[in-house]
Write a protein that holds these residues in place. Sequence first.
Motif, PDB file in Angstrom:
ATOM      1  N   ALA A  52       0.860  -1.184   0.000  1.00  0.00           N
ATOM      2  CA  ALA A  52       0.000   0.000   0.000  1.00  0.00           C
ATOM      3  C   ALA A  52       0.899   1.238   0.000  1.00  0.00           C
ATOM      4  N   GLY A  53       0.730   2.084  -0.982  1.00  0.00           N
ATOM      5  CA  GLY A  53       1.516   3.318  -1.037  1.00  0.00           C
ATOM      6  C   GLY A  53       2.979   3.101  -1.389  1.00  0.00           C
ATOM      7  N   SER A  54       3.330   1.908  -1.862  1.00  0.00           N
ATOM      8  CA  SER A  54       4.732   1.650  -2.216  1.00  0.00           C
ATOM      9  C   SER A  54       5.049   2.223  -3.592  1.00  0.00           C
ATOM     10  N   GLU A  55       6.187   2.918  -3.686  1.00  0.00           N
ATOM     11  CA  GLU A  55       6.594   3.451  -4.984  1.00  0.00           C
ATOM     12  C   GLU A  55       6.958   2.331  -5.960  1.00  0.00           C
ATOM     13  N   TRP A  56       7.193   1.139  -5.433  1.00  0.00           N
ATOM     14  CA  TRP A  56       7.546   0.009  -6.298  1.00  0.00           C
ATOM     15  C   TRP A  56       6.357  -0.481  -7.112  1.00  0.00           C
ATOM     16  N   VAL A  57       5.158  -0.255  -6.620  1.00  0.00           N
ATOM     17  CA  VAL A  57       3.979  -0.675  -7.374  1.00  0.00           C
ATOM     18  C   VAL A  57       3.269   0.530  -7.974  1.00  0.00           C
ATOM     19  N   HIS A  58       3.998   1.627  -8.092  1.00  0.00           N
ATOM     20  CA  HIS A  58       3.464   2.831  -8.718  1.00  0.00           C
ATOM     21  C   HIS A  58       4.048   2.915 -10.119  1.00  0.00           C
ATOM     22  N   GLY A  59       3.206   3.221 -11.100  1.00  0.00           N
ATOM     23  CA  GLY A  59       3.719   3.367 -12.468  1.00  0.00           C
ATOM     24  C   GLY A  59       3.888   2.032 -13.164  1.00  0.00           C
ATOM     25  N   ASN A  60       4.974   1.922 -13.910  1.00  0.00           N
ATOM     26  CA  ASN A  60       5.211   0.749 -14.759  1.00  0.00           C
ATOM     27  C   ASN A  60       5.036  -0.571 -14.003  1.00  0.00           C
ATOM     28  N   PRO A  61       4.002  -1.381 -14.359  1.00  0.00           N
ATOM     29  CA  PRO A  61       3.740  -2.619 -13.617  1.00  0.00           C
ATOM     30  C   PRO A  61       4.775  -3.714 -13.885  1.00  0.00           C
ATOM     31  N   LYS A  62       5.598  -3.514 -14.903  1.00  0.00           N
ATOM     32  CA  LYS A  62       6.584  -4.551 -15.226  1.00  0.00           C
ATOM     33  C   LYS A  62       7.535  -4.785 -14.049  1.00  0.00           C
ATOM     34  N   ARG A  63       7.749  -3.730 -13.266  1.00  0.00           N
ATOM     35  CA  ARG A  63       8.650  -3.844 -12.122  1.00  0.00           C
ATOM     36  C   ARG A  63       8.113  -4.854 -11.108  1.00  0.00           C
ATOM     37  N   SER A  64       6.815  -4.747 -10.773  1.00  0.00           N
ATOM     38  CA  SER A  64       6.276  -5.684  -9.791  1.00  0.00           C
ATOM     39  C   SER A  64       6.122  -7.082 -10.391  1.00  0.00           C
ATOM     40  N   VAL A  65       5.865  -7.150 -11.707  1.00  0.00           N
ATOM     41  CA  VAL A  65       5.834  -8.460 -12.370  1.00  0.00           C
ATOM     42  C   VAL A  65       7.192  -9.130 -12.210  1.00  0.00           C
ATOM     43  N   ALA A  66       8.260  -8.361 -12.458  1.00  0.00           N
ATOM     44  CA  ALA A  66       9.615  -8.909 -12.352  1.00  0.00           C
ATOM     45  C   ALA A  66       9.883  -9.419 -10.936  1.00  0.00           C
ATOM     46  N   ILE A  67       9.398  -8.690  -9.934  1.00  0.00           N
ATOM     47  CA  ILE A  67       9.627  -9.081  -8.537  1.00  0.00           C
ATOM     48  C   ILE A  67       8.897 -10.375  -8.215  1.00  0.00           C
ATOM     49  N   VAL A  68       7.630 -10.470  -8.641  1.00  0.00           N
ATOM     50  CA  VAL A  68       6.875 -11.687  -8.339  1.00  0.00           C
ATOM     51  C   VAL A  68       7.500 -12.884  -9.060  1.00  0.00           C
ATOM     52  N   LEU A  69       7.936 -12.685 -10.296  1.00  0.00           N
ATOM     53  CA  LEU A  69       8.512 -13.803 -11.056  1.00  0.00           C
ATOM     54  C   LEU A  69       9.806 -14.314 -10.435  1.00  0.00           C
ATOM     55  N   LYS A  70      10.682 -13.393 -10.080  1.00  0.00           N
ATOM     56  CA  LYS A  70      12.035 -13.818  -9.709  1.00  0.00           C
ATOM     57  C   LYS A  70      12.393 -13.564  -8.250  1.00  0.00           C
ATOM     58  N   GLY A  71      11.547 -12.873  -7.489  1.00  0.00           N
ATOM     59  CA  GLY A  71      11.877 -12.574  -6.099  1.00  0.00           C
ATOM     60  C   GLY A  71      12.785 -11.356  -5.988  1.00  0.00           C
ATOM     61  N   LEU A  72      13.028 -10.951  -4.747  1.00  0.00           N
ATOM     62  CA  LEU A  72      13.831  -9.743  -4.493  1.00  0.00           C
ATOM     63  C   LEU A  72      14.587  -9.965  -3.196  1.00  0.00           C
ATOM     64  N   GLU A  73      15.852  -9.615  -3.160  1.00  0.00           N
ATOM     65  CA  GLU A  73      16.581  -9.769  -1.900  1.00  0.00           C
ATOM     66  C   GLU A  73      17.605  -8.669  -1.706  1.00  0.00           C
ATOM     67  N   GLY A  74      18.007  -8.465  -0.473  1.00  0.00           N
ATOM     68  CA  GLY A  74      19.000  -7.445  -0.162  1.00  0.00           C
ATOM     69  C   GLY A  74      18.331  -6.132   0.200  1.00  0.00           C
ATOM     70  N   PRO A  75      19.167  -5.103   0.461  1.00  0.00           N
ATOM     71  CA  PRO A  75      18.645  -3.820   0.932  1.00  0.00           C
ATOM     72  C   PRO A  75      17.679  -3.180  -0.069  1.00  0.00           C
ATOM     73  N   VAL A  76      16.581  -2.687   0.441  1.00  0.00           N
ATOM     74  CA  VAL A  76      15.615  -1.997  -0.413  1.00  0.00           C
ATOM     75  C   VAL A  76      14.879  -0.954   0.434  1.00  0.00           C
ATOM     76  N   ASP A  77      14.627   0.215  -0.151  1.00  0.00           N
ATOM     77  CA  ASP A  77      13.843   1.251   0.525  1.00  0.00           C
ATOM     78  C   ASP A  77      12.430   1.236  -0.022  1.00  0.00           C
ATOM     79  N   VAL A  78      11.469   1.159   0.882  1.00  0.00           N
ATOM     80  CA  VAL A  78      10.068   1.179   0.468  1.00  0.00           C
ATOM     81  C   VAL A  78       9.337   2.209   1.320  1.00  0.00           C
ATOM     82  N   ALA A  79       8.680   3.141   0.673  1.00  0.00           N
ATOM     83  CA  ALA A  79       7.894   4.169   1.363  1.00  0.00           C
ATOM     84  C   ALA A  79       8.673   4.786   2.530  1.00  0.00           C
TER      85      ALA A  79
END
Length: 470
Positions: A52-79
């Motif tokens: 909710a309110g994450s810049e990662w799911v704002h705009g181009n949806p390909k970014r979140s598609v990529a995350i769901v497909l392959k996962g995400l790890e390591g440092p990340v800033d969200v909201a």
Amino acid sequence: MLPHRYPLLLSLALLAPPLHAQDGEQLYALYCSACHAPDGKGATGGAFPPLAGSEWVHGNPKRSVAIVLKGLEGPVDVAGKSYNLAMPPQGAVLGDDQIAAILSYVHSAWGNKGGEVKRDLVRAARSEFESRTEPWTAPELLKILPLEKKPTALANLTSRIYKGQWVQTPDFSKIEAENVEEEHHGMIDTTIAGLNQDFGIVWEGDFMAPVNGEYTFKLDADDGARLILNGHPVAEVKGLGPIGEKRRMSEGKIALKAGANPIRVEYFQGKGNQGISLGWKLAGAKQWQWLSPKNAQSQGAPTIPLLPKEDRTVIYRNFIEGTTPRGIGFGFPGDVNMAYSADNLAPELLWTDGFIDAGRHWTDRGMGFQAPIGENVVTLTAQRFLPPSARFKGYSLDPKGNPTFHVKMEGQLLRDAWAPGENGSLIRTLSLTGGSSVLEIPLGDNPEVTPAKSVSLSPGKPVTVTYKLN
Ligand code: HEC
């Protein structure tokens, strides 16, 4: 006995709802909510990152598609909060339709403002990232799918850059600007000057007040700054000193009418680090909204890996290896890049295969020159050849971010415009106005890249040349 069951299975399959009509909310509850929570705010009280309110799911949806497909790890800033965890890949478990349904829900639930995520997009991303076996890291993903910047309340913003040594904010109306530019992101950000020491910036534009009311502004700077709205001084940080010290910060109130209110921000850098922060809020509001990179600290460095967006040219104004200190990099769509030297008043480098990793430099500001990412860098002229009277007058950007450089000489103005051409080429249009002298402009002597060694430019007769890179 098995064959007898086929018709039953078949009819069940036919009765099942088509996959794209799958309920995104239900699938979200099954596959995501354990970690991201049913309300999207992050499970276990926010120990997991929010959607909710994450810049990662704002705009181009390909970014979140990529995350769901392959996962995400390591440092990340969200909201505004940092995490350093791992999300397992789900591409093997979830079909294209299911991912599309889940993300259509995620992108539009809880106040998120995205639209439907199409199955075809998921399918295309799946094949694009097929060979990838490791989860993404945030910097890697941002390189290919940068975050959209949320527009600020500033419109029609321009910046003027001045050079000089001051201990107080000077009277900028008495000094000539080196450079005037449009700032399409509406950000008050000192790093645009690409300078470390002894400079000033004046931003002018419109503050778009959402409603009539009383507004509070909060200003802080390293070193001094001044905020003027509708011609009235509203806040001022005086003299030399660091950012983030309560006694230096300045707050002011002003009543504004809904709509455009002329704003002017003056800034100077005198000693040590640089940075400015400017926030505003309506009377009664709790949250500050920012007109500068959020939480700008001294050297306030936004983390933006620079890669051209699909159809927009990006700029890099910092030290670039292979050119002079005032080199300015442009990453054009089609992966062709150019660095222009404001010292030598000429393009100096051309390259392909990756522009520049600005994030790396900005975390290490002033520590030398940043090399282009691409390896096939072609040097063009690397010397100053225009008459001594020639002066750099800045550049303008067209709506696609393509630059035109302005150089003034005795009675003449040279315009040097660049735009991406076909198949990785760059189109350069040179034009000269005023006077009668003909200018001989060297183009470089790499026969594979440059169309000719030089061109003769007469006033009123523009010349177009095409550089071939690929
Ligand atoms: C096992 C826990 C877990 C599950 C299940 C999970 N995630 Fe994540 N997700 C995480 C973690 C942890 C991160 C941050 C990873 C990091 O720190 O690098 C993350 C990050 C993200 C991000 C980027 C950052 C953000 O918060 O916006 C998105 C988008 C995302 N997940 C979407 C989903 C979706 C959609 C699903 C369901 C298909 C899902 N996740 C399932 C744990 C999970």
